[in-house]
Design an enzyme around this catalytic site. Structure first.
Site, PDB file in Angstrom:
ATOM      1  N   CYS A   1       0.756  -1.230   0.044  1.00  0.00           N
ATOM      2  CA  CYS A   1       0.144  -0.055   0.130  1.00  0.00           C
ATOM      3  C   CYS A   1       0.798   1.207   0.146  1.00  0.00           C
ATOM      4  CB  CYS A   1      -0.830   0.177   1.129  1.00  0.00           C
ATOM      5  SG  CYS A   1      -0.088   0.037   2.810  1.00  0.00           S
TER       6      CYS A   1
ATOM      7  N   HIS B   1      -2.554   0.494   6.821  1.00  0.00           N
ATOM      8  CA  HIS B   1      -2.953   0.605   5.546  1.00  0.00           C
ATOM      9  C   HIS B   1      -3.191   2.149   5.101  1.00  0.00           C
ATOM     10  CE1 HIS B   1      -4.432  -0.890   1.678  1.00  0.00           C
ATOM     11  NE2 HIS B   1      -5.602  -0.322   1.886  1.00  0.00           N
TER      12      HIS B   1
ATOM     13  N   GLU C   1      -5.896   1.512  -4.497  1.00  0.00           N
ATOM     14  CA  GLU C   1      -5.256   0.935  -3.308  1.00  0.00           C
ATOM     15  C   GLU C   1      -4.506  -0.547  -3.851  1.00  0.00           C
ATOM     16  OE1 GLU C   1      -7.454  -0.655  -0.021  1.00  0.00           O
ATOM     17  OE2 GLU C   1      -9.034  -1.515  -1.339  1.00  0.00           O
TER      18      GLU C   1
END
Length: 288
Positions: A105, A164, A176
């Site tokens: 991420c 994240h 993402e």
């Protein structure tokens, strides 16, 4: 007014045809218009107006990676870009990540803003990016997506941790790199669970902002090379320095210096040898 604009556009296209531009010129004009228009919800692109040019370029760079593998640790090489990943001991789905070229991420966020802004303004993991000195505005989880613009970074974590991070597109969508076994994708923003809020990035030289140099440079818990290591900078990185002090002399890269700088976003110290600038940094206060 809308009818008048339509008529003017039609005249412009007819003029192109009459001047010998032909169908090819008309098609090119249409394509250029489509390229600057917001994408439809569900597509990867800028889905709302109002973002900075840098933020829009970051969205575009991230969207170019749609379909690329998520790979744990991917995107954290010496330079921004996809790398082979690692096995995450806590995630069986990561078993094949060392064979997959891609991003995790924060690796995707790093790459997108490096492409958009130049340099490497958002190196580090999701926590470091969420607390970066490049942040110029913060939004709480309670604010939802209402005040957000394309290019803003959404984060998840609790108790001060961030595990994240993703890039907002607008219209309640984000791009993402989510988890091992999946590919980079467009998702609906997840506001429940441990959603922690969002930040807006303004890559610029804020007061106290400097750049490191060199590769594989470690920060330390205390201003001493014998204290525990905290974070490794794989390459030049923009950092914010809160203060500096004289401490353990260090010799490296042909230089000797006893000045160390404190990096509040990392909770760590770095020898000034690896900070671009004079041995004692101008405009930075002395630590008490």
């Amino acid at each position: 007014m809308a009818m008048r604009r339509t008529a003017v556009a039609a005249v412009a296209v007819l003029t192109l045809l009459a001047a010998g531009g032909g169908a090819h010129s008309a098609t090119a004009a249409t394509a250029a218009t489509a390229a600057t228009a917001p994408k439809a919800a569900g597509e990867c692109g800028v889905l709302a107006a109002g973002a900075s040019a840098v933020a829009e370029r970051a969205v575009g760079a991230a969207c170019e990676q749609i379909g690329v593998w998520y790979t744990w640790g991917g995107g954290h090489g010496p330079q921004p870009g996809p790398t082979y990943g690692q096995v995450d001991p806590s995630d069986p789905d990561s078993a094949h990540d060392p064979e997959r070229l891609g991003f995790d991420c924060s690796g995707l966020v790093r790459y997108a803003y490096a492409r958009a802004a130049g340099g490497d303004p958002l190196s580090g993991n999701a926590y470091h990016q969420f607390h970066s000195p490049q942040v110029n505005q913060r939004f709480t989880a309670a604010q939802g997506t209402g005040p957000l613009l394309p290019g803003d970074l959404l984060a998840w974590g609790s108790g001060g941790s961030v595990h994240h991070i993703a890039i907002y597109l607008g219209a309640g969508k984000m791009v993402e790199a989510r988890e091992s076994g999946t590919r980079i994708t467009v998702s609906d923003v997840r506001l429940g669970g441990d959603y922690a809020g969002a930040v807006r990035i303004a890559p610029a030289a804020a007061p106290g902002t400097f750049s490191t140099w060199g590769t594989d440079v470690w920060t330390h818990k205390e201003p001493s090379t014998t204290s525990p290591r905290v974070h490794r900078f794989p390459g030049p990185t923009t950092v914010r320095i809160e203060c500096q002090k004289h401490a353990e002399p260090v010799t490296a890269e042909g230089y000797t210096n006893d000045a160390w700088s404190y990096l509040p976003e990392y909770g760590a110290w770095i020898t000034n040898i690896y900070i671009k600038g004079p041995a004692w940094l101008d405009g930075v206060r002395t630590c008490t």
